[in-house]
Design an enzyme around this catalytic site. Sequence first.
Site, PDB file in Angstrom:
ATOM      1  N   ARG A  50       0.954  -1.285   0.111  1.00  0.00           N
ATOM      2  CA  ARG A  50      -0.039   0.041   0.030  1.00  0.00           C
ATOM      3  C   ARG A  50       1.185   1.253   0.415  1.00  0.00           C
ATOM      4  NH1 ARG A  50       2.301   1.509   3.701  1.00  0.00           N
ATOM      5  NH2 ARG A  50       1.151   3.682   3.705  1.00  0.00           N
ATOM      6  N   GLY A  51       0.021   2.563  -0.137  1.00  0.00           N
ATOM      7  CA  GLY A  51       1.275   3.808  -0.198  1.00  0.00           C
ATOM      8  C   GLY A  51       0.720   4.227  -1.795  1.00  0.00           C
ATOM      9  N   ASP A 237      -2.270  10.866  -2.010  1.00  0.00           N
ATOM     10  CA  ASP A 237      -2.632   9.694  -2.825  1.00  0.00           C
ATOM     11  C   ASP A 237      -2.712  10.677  -4.398  1.00  0.00           C
ATOM     12  OD1 ASP A 237      -2.616   8.899   0.189  1.00  0.00           O
ATOM     13  OD2 ASP A 237      -3.225   6.632  -1.837  1.00  0.00           O
ATOM     14  N   LYS A 248      -3.960  10.059   3.442  1.00  0.00           N
ATOM     15  CA  LYS A 248      -5.391   9.444   4.367  1.00  0.00           C
ATOM     16  C   LYS A 248      -6.422   9.930   5.666  1.00  0.00           C
ATOM     17  CE  LYS A 248      -4.836   5.640   5.118  1.00  0.00           C
ATOM     18  NZ  LYS A 248      -5.733   5.617   4.299  1.00  0.00           N
TER      19      LYS A 248
HETATM   20  O1  MRU Z   1      -3.732   3.114   2.312  1.00  0.00           O
HETATM   21  P1  MRU Z   1      -3.081   3.548   2.254  1.00  0.00           P
HETATM   22  O2  MRU Z   1      -2.221   2.838   3.973  1.00  0.00           O
HETATM   23  O3  MRU Z   1      -2.493   3.222   0.809  1.00  0.00           O
HETATM   24  O4  MRU Z   1      -3.256   4.706   2.383  1.00  0.00           O
HETATM   25  C1  MRU Z   1      -1.601   5.512   2.211  1.00  0.00           C
HETATM   26  C2  MRU Z   1      -1.558   6.696   2.166  1.00  0.00           C
HETATM   27  O5  MRU Z   1      -2.221   7.796   2.866  1.00  0.00           O
HETATM   28  C3  MRU Z   1       0.071   7.602   1.576  1.00  0.00           C
HETATM   29  O6  MRU Z   1      -0.071   8.933   3.055  1.00  0.00           O
HETATM   30  C4  MRU Z   1       0.057   8.131   0.346  1.00  0.00           C
HETATM   31  O7  MRU Z   1       0.092   7.207  -0.506  1.00  0.00           O
HETATM   32  C5  MRU Z   1       1.465   8.751   0.505  1.00  0.00           C
HETATM   33  S1  MRU Z   1       2.698   7.411   0.636  1.00  0.00           S
HETATM   34  C6  MRU Z   1       4.116   7.894  -0.130  1.00  0.00           C
END
Ligand code: MRU
Length: 358
Positions: A50-51, A237, A248
């Site tokens: 994820r990320g 994102d 997030k």
């Molecule tokens: O649901 P996730 O864990 O994929 O969400 C991740 C985030 O919101 C991060 O802050 C975002 O992807 C930036 S990661 C470099």
Amino acid sequence: MTLPDTFDAIEWTASGLRLLDQRRLPHTEEYLLLTDAASVAQAIRDLVVRGAPAIGITAAYAVVLSAQQHWQHAPEKWRPGVAADIAVLAAARPTAVNLVWALKRMQETLAGVMADPVPALLEQARRIHAADVEANRRMGALGADLIKKGDSVLTYCNTGTLATGGYGTALGVVRSAWAAGKLANVFAGETRPWLQGARLTAWELVRDDIPVTLITDNAAALLMQRGKVQWVITGADRVAANGDVINKIGTYQLAVACRHHGVKMMVVAPMSTLDMAMPDGQQVPIEERPADEILQLAGQPLAATGAGAWNPVFDVTPAALVDFLVTEAGVVASPDRDSLLALGDGQPGTSGASLKYH
Ligand code: MRU
């Protein structure tokens, strides 16, 4: 100044794509070996990986797996098979734009190949991966430049090596600022309900010997009121064309609290996260995940039986609440459409004006 990565969360091998299973961290370090695109799409949906940048890179390697499979089984009609896999990958998670950004790069490469597509696709996936690490190191330096010696920061979710090709976005800035001896304290929000902060960010910082203090998400405003942090640093994102930041769930309330307390809000995101085709953040699809992620904890019932739950996993921070957007192409203070357009054409590696805060 940068710190080295001590592990690979995404690794291409001769036998397939190796992913560190983030669902099992911090207590179990287990790698999954995936050999087809459908399993990778499932892994993205299930948060094995994820990320935003990490899911883009993972999907790029999944296109290589798809091409390997379809070219081997039917070299005369491999294209429709790969196109179908790309569609499944693109739908795996709706909010992070890096996923479709990376798949578009892979489609462009596909369009140019006539024979065995695998070597060209693998080269492209590796390029996307390496460019992300390079962008993160550059953003780490640019973001750290904004921070004064003795400042303390609160970071949120996980934006480190686990969430990217390596080094991290917001966590890359934390790592660079720490390595430069600037940071007094690093706080991390636990990030309900999936606990990316408590499980993943804390794990990464502890590995780096960077002291980290976890707070519950609801302690952030008190932390600011007591003057314990000068910065909130997050990733994104997606950044819409007007500078709205989709990140997030909980990022928006941090930005509101920052403005009230005079704490600076820094968003760190590569150019691959900019979506200039999206006029503003309100139109970005916000992923909603199962209620059980709130109603249960580690598979055990948590809430009163019979309670319902609403689980949107991202929110929209209006551009007006963002003090700095750090990209590899430069730093933008108070981002808006004009300043984002000036950064470049949305491609990583473009150069833009760099702006210093102190
Ligand atoms: O649901 P996730 O864990 O994929 O969400 C991740 C985030 O919101 C991060 O802050 C975002 O992807 C930036 S990661 C470099």
